[in-house]
Motif scaffolding. Structure first.
Motif, PDB file in Angstrom:
ATOM      1  N   ILE A  59      52.432  38.571  34.749  1.00 53.35           N
ATOM      2  CA  ILE A  59      51.050  38.579  34.928  1.00 53.35           C
ATOM      3  C   ILE A  59      50.462  39.372  33.638  1.00 53.35           C
ATOM      4  O   ILE A  59      49.615  38.684  33.004  1.00 53.35           O
ATOM      5  N   PHE A  72      50.693  30.175  33.557  1.00 58.05           N
ATOM      6  CA  PHE A  72      50.516  30.778  34.828  1.00 58.05           C
ATOM      7  C   PHE A  72      51.058  29.883  36.092  1.00 58.05           C
ATOM      8  O   PHE A  72      51.552  30.101  36.982  1.00 58.05           O
ATOM      9  N   PHE A  86      46.051  26.234  42.802  1.00 62.04           N
ATOM     10  CA  PHE A  86      46.048  27.433  43.279  1.00 62.04           C
ATOM     11  C   PHE A  86      46.201  27.794  44.801  1.00 62.04           C
ATOM     12  O   PHE A  86      47.201  28.632  45.235  1.00 62.04           O
ATOM     13  N   LEU A 133      53.412  31.157  49.105  1.00 62.89           N
ATOM     14  CA  LEU A 133      53.367  32.595  49.208  1.00 62.89           C
ATOM     15  C   LEU A 133      53.354  32.997  50.545  1.00 62.89           C
ATOM     16  O   LEU A 133      54.058  33.730  51.203  1.00 62.89           O
ATOM     17  N   PHE A 140      54.149  44.079  49.416  1.00 56.99           N
ATOM     18  CA  PHE A 140      54.207  43.642  48.191  1.00 56.99           C
ATOM     19  C   PHE A 140      53.707  42.402  47.590  1.00 56.99           C
ATOM     20  O   PHE A 140      53.027  42.200  46.746  1.00 56.99           O
ATOM     21  N   ILE A 141      54.173  41.324  48.538  1.00 54.94           N
ATOM     22  CA  ILE A 141      53.813  39.861  48.130  1.00 54.94           C
ATOM     23  C   ILE A 141      52.316  39.811  48.060  1.00 54.94           C
ATOM     24  O   ILE A 141      51.807  39.189  47.079  1.00 54.94           O
ATOM     25  N   VAL A 195      50.690  41.470  44.814  1.00 47.76           N
ATOM     26  CA  VAL A 195      51.180  40.693  43.685  1.00 47.76           C
ATOM     27  C   VAL A 195      50.232  39.592  43.865  1.00 47.76           C
ATOM     28  O   VAL A 195      49.973  39.017  42.881  1.00 47.76           O
ATOM     29  N   ALA A 241      46.593  40.024  42.688  1.00 48.43           N
ATOM     30  CA  ALA A 241      46.601  40.418  41.238  1.00 48.43           C
ATOM     31  C   ALA A 241      46.764  38.835  40.576  1.00 48.43           C
ATOM     32  O   ALA A 241      46.029  38.735  39.554  1.00 48.43           O
ATOM     33  N   GLU A 242      47.784  38.226  40.834  1.00 52.10           N
ATOM     34  CA  GLU A 242      48.020  36.974  40.352  1.00 52.10           C
ATOM     35  C   GLU A 242      46.917  35.887  40.187  1.00 52.10           C
ATOM     36  O   GLU A 242      46.597  35.413  39.164  1.00 52.10           O
ATOM     37  N   VAL A 243      46.344  35.934  41.482  1.00 47.83           N
ATOM     38  CA  VAL A 243      45.188  34.803  41.575  1.00 47.83           C
ATOM     39  C   VAL A 243      43.997  35.392  40.576  1.00 47.83           C
ATOM     40  O   VAL A 243      43.341  34.771  40.154  1.00 47.83           O
ATOM     41  N   VAL A 301      44.004  36.851  37.957  1.00 48.82           N
ATOM     42  CA  VAL A 301      44.290  36.768  36.628  1.00 48.82           C
ATOM     43  C   VAL A 301      44.262  35.109  36.481  1.00 48.82           C
ATOM     44  O   VAL A 301      43.536  34.594  35.445  1.00 48.82           O
ATOM     45  N   GLY A 302      44.653  34.487  37.319  1.00 53.39           N
ATOM     46  CA  GLY A 302      44.639  32.840  37.303  1.00 53.39           C
ATOM     47  C   GLY A 302      43.175  32.444  37.460  1.00 53.39           C
ATOM     48  O   GLY A 302      42.809  31.373  36.568  1.00 53.39           O
ATOM     49  N   ILE A 345      41.635  32.900  33.881  1.00 54.97           N
ATOM     50  CA  ILE A 345      42.096  32.024  32.908  1.00 54.97           C
ATOM     51  C   ILE A 345      41.388  30.448  33.259  1.00 54.97           C
ATOM     52  O   ILE A 345      40.859  30.048  32.373  1.00 54.97           O
TER      53      ILE A 345
END
Lengths: 463, 110
Positions: free
Chosen positions: A127, A150, B42, B49, B74-75, B78, B81-83, B85-86, B89
């Motif tokens: 990340i 990503f 996405f 997941l 945890f998943i 995470v 957080a990942e989405v 950032v995604g 972008i």
């Protein structure tokens, strides 16, 4: 594993420095703090391999050695970031804190002893890198690189998670020792095997080995150069060490079935990486393919999994990291001055900046594996381990491809020394690039002359 | 545990959970591979997941072991957080290109 705690605090401290408007001192403070953490890290060397947080992390020599390497790499990257981001000073502290958080992910990755930590480490690392890859917001190429990275990264994470879940379903535990116990027992469940294969695929994605390497060249080319340097060194080393740790500790007993898969993958990776690198005219893209090829050589160490392979892998990653970091230090400074990422940008460097040209030549020769340099011994050790475990065919491919690789490394060397450039610029570039390149040069030469300088991490073996 | 005899089994067993999760996961994988709209991709990654989350909870109950359920948290964290950032972008891409079709992303040479 105090290094992990301290680096996490350091990342937060960076952001606090930004709040108090101490942007000017953030680079030296972080570099000094990282070197201090490096010292603290090695106070635990040769300890009793203690486990932390209910056996989530294990501070054995393998973990400490790779943590040390990652910290040094990160310190070098932070030192360069001061002059790399000189046009966007307001964001400097943010970038540096993200670099430090990437390091946290890397440390978790090399010292995990539980699948949960493997996952968290991989995600923290990835990340942070997605953010850095897209950090040039107005540049469409940087956006594109971030998006591709990503999508590929989270796709691989999904596969990794499904694999971990299947392994959990078969074994009832996320702990590596428990999984190893199950794997060595009789009657392994088919879903365990499927799970291991899915984990294998995800790890091959992360280290950009051949059937899953297609994202790497685009991402390396589009990202800001400093981030590319980070992906090529820090992230690749961490992923490779995690790969080794996972397979040597937990799946070693039914590894015989996977050894041939890995040997085919390693051979293909070396072939495709080196052959495609031949006709690249962009410096970053060439190093991307060279990085893919190096991943293939490192896979040889993972494939042979012998008593000394941890040492061989560590030596290889040290040699590769310093050569790569040094090459990027000079590459970034040249590309910034000439405003071009082509190999032609390096024309005439031998006349205008002899030190930089000599250093870059040494790094290229080291990566090609020319004898008196670190890269030669790195390849020698890895090939030696592979021969000891009867993987002769792959070693033959490795030797041939490494001879091929000399050609494209020499393309750059010839551009620097034999071609002339119309531009007659003399500026040497920022002092930090030169300093990093000088340190990398010393390490590369020293390890070539005295390869025994790299400490043995032997006592770790597999447990 | 073979997937083939789930149809012969009248009770809901662990195999049914494995089958459903595997199906959801496969749908997610094919979505990522064949859809061209970034938002859809996405969502397909989220589907992958979440199929893992479902399976983890099922295995956790099956083994009478809580660590699987903790892993789910945890998943989730995470993935959030990942989405985040995604999507960030994605917004930068939309500002520069005015489209979110990933086929338009071809400025880097292949």
């Amino acid at each position: 594993m105090r290094a992990l705690t301290y680096t996490s605090f350091l990342g937060i401290a960076c952001l606090v420095l930004e709040i108090f408007n101490l942007r000017k001192i953030v680079v030296p403070v972080v570099v000094i703090a990282l070197l201090a953490i490096l010292g603290i890290n090695f106070t635990e060397w040769n300890g009793s391999s203690v486990s932390f947080y209910n056996d989530m992390l294990r501070a054995d020599n393998f973990a400490l050695a790779f943590t040390g390497l990652l910290i040094v790499t990160a310190a070098g990257l932070v030192a360069m970031s001061g002059s790399f981001y000189d046009t966007e000073e307001t964001k400097l502290a943010d970038y540096i804190s993200v670099i430090v958080f990437t390091l946290c992910g890397g440390i978790a990755l090399v010292s995990f002893s539980n699948m949960a930590m493997l996952f968290i480490g991989l995600e923290v690392l990835s990340i942070s890198l997605y953010i850095l890859a897209g950090s040039k917001r107005r540049d469409i190429r940087s956006n594109e690189a971030a998006m591709k990275y990503f999508l590929m990264g989270s796709f691989a994470s999904g596969i990794l998670l499904f694999g971990i879940t299947l392994v959990y379903g078969a074994t009832g535990s996320f702990n590596l020792a428990q999984i190893a116990l199950y794997a060595s027992g009789p009657g392994v469940d088919p879903i365990f095997v499927v799970g291991v294969i899915m984990i294998l695929i995800a790890m091959l994605f992360k280290v950009s080995a051949v059937p899953f390497h297609f994202w790497a060249p685009d991402v390396y080319e589009g990202s800001p150069s400093l981030t590319t340097a980070m992906m090529a060194t820090l992230s690749k080393v961490a992923a490779m060490a995690a790969f080794y740790r996972l397979f040597s500790v937990s799946f070693v007993n039914n590894f015989s079935g996977f050894a041939w898969i890995l040997s085919v993958v390693a051979a293909l990776t070396m072939l495709v990486g080196n052959l495609t690198a031949l006709n690249q005219d962009s410096f970053k893209r060439m190093l991307a393919f060279s990085g893919i090829a190096h991943a293939g050589y490192m896979l040889l160490a993972i494939m042979s999994l012998y008593q000394n392979t941890a040492n061989a892998l560590f030596f290889y990653t040290v040699a590769y990291t310093f050569a790569s970091l040094g090459a990027f230090a000079i590459g970034i400074s040249v590309m910034k001055r000439r405003k071009s990422e082509k190999i032609e940008a390096f024309n005439g460097l031998g006349k205008s900046n002899p030190f930089q040209a000599v250093a870059l030549t040494v790094f290229m020769l080291s990566m090609a594996g020319i004898p008196p340099l670190a890269g030669f011994f790195a390849k020698y050790y890895v090939f030696f381990e592979a021969i000891k475990t009867q993987h002769l065919a792959v070693v033959i491919v490795a030797v041939i491809t490494s001879a091929i690789s000399v050609y494209y490394y020499f393309k750059l060397i010839l551009a620097m020394w034999t071609k002339d450039s119309e531009e007659t610029d003399a500026p040497a570039g920022a002092i930090s690039y030169i300093a990093i390149a000088a340190i990398c040069l010393i390490v590369t030469l020293a390890l070539g002359i005295l390869p025994s300088l790299v400490p043995s991490i032997n006592q770790v073996a597999s447990k | 545990m073979t997937l083939l005899n789930i149809f012969a089994d009248p009770h809901i067993s662990i195999n049914h959970y494995i089958a459903v999760s595997a199906m959801l996961f496969t749908i997610g994988v094919f979505g990522v591979l064949f859809r061209r709209n970034a938002i859809t991709i996405f969502m397909c990654i989220e589907l992958m997941l979440n199929s893992v989350n479902l399976l983890l909870v099922a295995f956790s109950t099956y083994h009478h072991d809580n660590s699987g359920q903790v892993f789910v948290f945890f998943i989730m964290a995470v993935a959030a957080a990942e989405v985040a950032v995604g999507l960030a972008i994605l917004v930068t891409i939309f500002r520069n290109l005015h489209t979110i079709d990933i086929d338009e992303l071809k400025n880097l040479k292949n």
